[in-house]
Design a protein around this motif. Structure first.
Motif, mmCIF file in Angstrom:
data_model
loop_
_atom_site.group_PDB
_atom_site.id
_atom_site.type_symbol
_atom_site.label_atom_id
_atom_site.label_comp_id
_atom_site.label_asym_id
_atom_site.label_seq_id
_atom_site.Cartn_x
_atom_site.Cartn_y
_atom_site.Cartn_z
ATOM 1 N N GLN A 58 62.985 46.058 -95.556
ATOM 2 C CA GLN A 58 64.017 45.242 -96.205
ATOM 3 C C GLN A 58 65.018 46.101 -96.961
ATOM 4 O O GLN A 58 66.224 45.878 -96.874
ATOM 5 N N SER B 177 58.740 43.496 -93.835
ATOM 6 C CA SER B 177 59.079 43.605 -95.259
ATOM 7 C C SER B 177 59.224 45.059 -95.684
ATOM 8 O O SER B 177 59.930 45.371 -96.648
ATOM 9 N N VAL C 283 71.040 39.397 -94.247
ATOM 10 C CA VAL C 283 71.540 40.201 -95.362
ATOM 11 C C VAL C 283 72.987 40.614 -95.133
ATOM 12 O O VAL C 283 73.774 40.715 -96.084
ATOM 13 N N GLN D 109 67.461 47.702 -94.542
ATOM 14 C CA GLN D 109 68.452 46.766 -94.026
ATOM 15 C C GLN D 109 69.471 46.390 -95.086
ATOM 16 O O GLN D 109 70.678 46.326 -94.814
ATOM 17 N N GLU D 110 69.005 46.154 -96.303
ATOM 18 C CA GLU D 110 69.932 45.785 -97.379
ATOM 19 C C GLU D 110 70.904 46.918 -97.676
ATOM 20 O O GLU D 110 72.122 46.690 -97.796
ATOM 21 N N ARG E 39 71.664 30.100 -94.571
ATOM 22 C CA ARG E 39 70.764 30.090 -93.415
ATOM 23 C C ARG E 39 71.368 29.288 -92.269
ATOM 24 O O ARG E 39 71.215 29.644 -91.095
ATOM 25 N N ILE F 260 67.237 39.927 -99.064
ATOM 26 C CA ILE F 260 66.509 39.194 -98.030
ATOM 27 C C ILE F 260 65.568 38.162 -98.630
ATOM 28 O O ILE F 260 65.356 37.082 -98.054
ATOM 29 N N ASN F 261 65.016 38.450 -99.798
ATOM 30 C CA ASN F 261 64.087 37.511 -100.437
ATOM 31 C C ASN F 261 64.768 36.242 -100.940
ATOM 32 O O ASN F 261 64.085 35.302 -101.350
ATOM 33 N N GLN G 176 66.495 34.229 -99.068
ATOM 34 C CA GLN G 176 66.741 33.321 -97.952
ATOM 35 C C GLN G 176 66.331 31.882 -98.251
ATOM 36 O O GLN G 176 67.070 30.940 -97.947
ATOM 37 N N GLU H 286 66.385 38.690 -87.645
ATOM 38 C CA GLU H 286 66.866 37.621 -88.522
ATOM 39 C C GLU H 286 67.151 38.154 -89.921
ATOM 40 O O GLU H 286 68.178 37.810 -90.525
ATOM 41 N N ASN H 287 66.254 38.973 -90.456
ATOM 42 C CA ASN H 287 66.464 39.542 -91.785
ATOM 43 C C ASN H 287 67.739 40.367 -91.829
ATOM 44 O O ASN H 287 68.525 40.306 -92.789
ATOM 45 N N SER H 288 67.953 41.150 -90.787
ATOM 46 C CA SER H 288 69.118 42.024 -90.738
ATOM 47 C C SER H 288 70.410 41.212 -90.733
ATOM 48 O O SER H 288 71.347 41.498 -91.481
#
Length: 508
Positions: free
Chosen positions: A148, A145, A446, A151-152, A349, A339-340, A342, A441-443
Motif C-alpha cells: 500500500q 497490504s 489511490v 502504491q500511495e 468507489r 487506500i484504507n 476506501q 483495485e487498490n492502485s
C-alpha cells in the motif's frame, strides 16, 4: 489485439501450400456434428476472415449481437471462434462450466515461444495450477497490504509531476504503473522509462499484441517454418529472444543481488523463494514464468484505466465536483487520502467502478478454449473452439445499465454489489480470473482519490487558447487506451503543494 492485423507478404509457393492446408480444414469443418450458433455468412476456406474488423472489434461484435444473438459463431481458416456478448452466457459457460472452459487456445506465437509457458497463456494443466497458486497466494488481502505505501507514494508522485507538466500525463502514468509492478514483483526500482527492466516487457506486450492475431498466425499454423516468403516465423524468433530477456533478466537480477541492499523488500519474488526453499531448474522456470504473467497483467491495464479516469473527468466536471465534495467532507485538507479510506468514500468507489465499466482496459477477454465438445441452449460448441467474451458489450447492456453510453457513478446508488458486478466482468471469468485483482483495485483507487483531492482537471487548450475536449476514441489492441488528448491540471488549493512536497522518489 487478438482480432486485428494483416497478412505478411507471402509468395506464390506459400499460397499453394496454404491452399492445401485450408482445403483440409474446409473438409473437416463440414464434418462437424450439431448446430453451431448463428453468425455472419462465411466463405469457403477463409471463413469469416474477410469480415473480422481491424479496429475496435468489440463494437462490431456488439452490433452483430443485434442480428445473430448473444452467442455467435465465426470461422477463421477452419478454427471455430465463439463470441459471447451476454453476461449471463459468459457466467453460464466460464463460471458454471469452468472445468471445460478454463483452457487456452493454441495461439501460434505462444506455441513457438516461451510466452506459452506463462500461466496467462498456458493450457489448463498442473503447471498452470502451480504458477497461478504462487501468484494468488501473494495477492490476498493481507498480501497486497504490504504494498500500500508503495502504491500511495508512486501515484502521489505521479500527481505531483503532472501538476507541473500536464503534457507528460500519458508517459508518466505508464511509467508509474511500471515502477509499482516491477518494484512489487522483483524488488527493483525503475528510475527512467528507458530502463530495460521496464522497456523490454513493454515491447514484449506490444509485439505479442501484433503477432498473436489469427490473421497472422492461424493462416500459417500448418505450414513448415522454412516456407518461403513468410516473415512470421522470423518475427517469432525475434520475439522469443525479446521475451526471454524480459522474463529472465529481472529474475536473475533479484537472485544475484538477493543478499545486498539493492533488492527492496517486501517483494513477491523473494516471498515465493522463501515458501519454496528448494527449487530445481524447472522450479525456477515456473517462478519466473509466473512473475512474467503477473508483470504482463499489471503494466498496461491500470495505465489504461487511469487515462480513462482523466478523460472522463474532463468530460464530466459534475462528477469531479461531487467526488471532491465527498473527499473534502470525509478526509479534509490536512492529509492525502490513502487506500484504507476506501470504505469511507462510497462515491469515489463508484467513480472507480464506473471508470472500469465505461471502458474496460481489456475489452475482449483473452480467449478461453473448450477442452471437450459442449451443448449450450441447443447449440453445438466444438472442442478446441476459441471462446471470446465481449466484456465491453456486456458492460454496455441497456437492460443492466440504463443509458450505458453515459459516465454516471450515481447509477450504483452506493451499492457495492452493483459495483462488484462490474469488477467481476473486468477481471475475468472462472478459474482464469485475475489473481492480482485486489492489487489493481487498490492502485487505481489511490490514484483516483489522490488526484481528485489535490487537482482540478479541465480541458486542454489549442494553439489559439481555446479548450479542446477529448474525442472519446480508443485504440485497438488487447489492452485499449484513450487516444491522446489535451488536459489542464491545476492544484485545488495552496495546501496541495505542501502535501505533495513530502512525496519523493525512492532514490532521489
Amino acid at each position: 489485439m487478438f482480432l486485428t492485423g494483416a497478412f505478411p507478404a507471402i509468395s506464390v509457393a506459400t499460397y499453394c501450400l496454404l491452399g492445401v492446408a485450408l482445403t483440409l480444414c474446409f473438409i473437416f469443418y463440414f464434418r462437424r456434428p450439431g448446430k453451431l450458433p448463428p453468425g455472419p455468412w462465411r466463405l469457403p476456406l477463409l471463413g469469416n476472415a474477410h469480415q473480422l474488423p481491424s479496429k475496435t472489434p468489440w463494437t462490431v461484435f456488439g452490433q452483430w449481437a443485434k442480428t445473430y444473438g448473444n452467442i455467435i459463431h465465426v470461422d477463421l481458416f477452419g478454427q471455430s471462434i465463439i463470441l459471447v456478448n451476454s453476461q449471463k452466457i459468459a457466467f453460464d459457460l466460464m463460471d458454471k462450466r469452468s472445468t471445460n472452459y478454463s483452457d487456452r487456445p493454441i495461439i501460434p506465437i505462444a506455441a513457438m515461444s516461451q510466452v506459452g509457458d506463462t500461466f496467462a497463456l498456458q493450457s489448463y494443466n498442473d503447471s498452470w495450477r502451480r504458477q497461478r497458486k504462487m501468484i494468488a497466494q501473494e495477492f490476498t488481502a493481507a498480501g497486497v497490504s504490504r504494498f500500500q505505501s508503495l502504491q500511495e507514494r508512486e501515484w502521489r508522485l505521479q500527481v505531483k509531476r503532472i501538476l507541473h507538466n500536464p503534457d507528460t500525463i500519458f508517459s508518466e502514468i505508464k511509467l508509474r504503473a511500471g515502477v509499482i509492478a516491477i518494484r512489487a514483483l522483483y524488488g527493483y526500482y525503475v528510475r527512467t522509462p528507458n530502463d530495460p527492466m521496464l522497456s523490454n516487457p513493454i515491447e514484449v506486450i506490444r509485439e505479442f499484441s501484433r503477432l498473436s492475431t489469427p490473421q497472422t498466425g492461424l493462416a500459417f499454423r500448418f505450414l513448415p517454418r522454412w516456407t518461403p516468403g513468410v516473415t512470421f516465423f522470423k518475427e517469432a524468433l525475434d520475439y522469443e529472444r525479446l521475451h526471454v530477456a524480459a522474463t529472465v533478466a529481472p529474475y536473475e537480477w533479484c537472485k544475484t543481488n538477493l543478499e545486498t541492499p539493492k533488492v527492496l523488500v517486501p517483494n513477491v519474488c523473494c516471498d515465493i523463494w522463501e515458501k519454496n526453499s528448494v527449487l530445481d531448474q524447472d522450479g525456477h522456470k515456473q517462478v519466473y514464468n509466473a512473475l512474467s504473467s503477473a508483470l504482463g497483467g499489471g503494466l498496461d491495464s491500470n495505465a489504461s484505466s487511469a487515462l480513462t479516469f482523466f478523460m472522463t473527468m474532463i468530460l464530466h466536471p459534475e462528477v469531479q465536483q461531487k467526488a471532491q465534495m465527498e473527499l473534502d467532507t470525509i478526509i479534509g485538507f490536512d492529509r492525502l487520502p490513502d487506500i484504507n479510506d476506501q470504505s469511507r468514500l462510497p462515491y469515489v468507489r463508484a467513480v472507480l467502478a464506473e471508470t472500469l465499466r465505461f471502458m474496460p482496459p481489456i475489452p475482449l477477454c483473452i480467449p478461453h478454449a473448450l477442452k471437450e465438445d459442449d451443448i449450450y441452449e441447443g447449440y453445438f460448441l466444438p472442442k478446441g473452439a476459441w471462446v471470446i467474451p465481449n466484456i465491453w458489450n456486456m458492460l454496455r447492456d441497456p437492460i443492466v445499465y440504463s443509458d450505458p453510453m453515459t459516465f454516471n457513478p450515481d447509477r450504483y446508488k452506493g451499492d457495492d454489489k452493483a459495483m462488484e458486478q462490474v469488477k467481476n466482468l473486468v477481471f475475468g471469468f472462472g478459474r482464469r480470473g485475475c489473481p492480482g485483482r485486489l492489487f489493481a483495485e487498490n492502485s487505481l483507487f489511490v490514484l483516483i482519490a489522490t488526484t481528485l483531492a489535490t487537482c482540478n482537471i479541465s480541458p486542454g487548450l489549442d494553439e489559439n487558447g481555446k479548450q479542446v475536449l477529448p474525442n472519446g476514441n480508443y485504440t485497438s489492441g488487447t489492452i485499449s487506451f484513450p487516444e491522446p488528448f489535451k488536459i489542464t491540471i491545476n492544484p485545488r488549493s495552496t495546501n496541495t503543494d505542501a502535501l505533495l512536497a513530502e512525496v519523493h522518489e525512492l532514490y532521489e
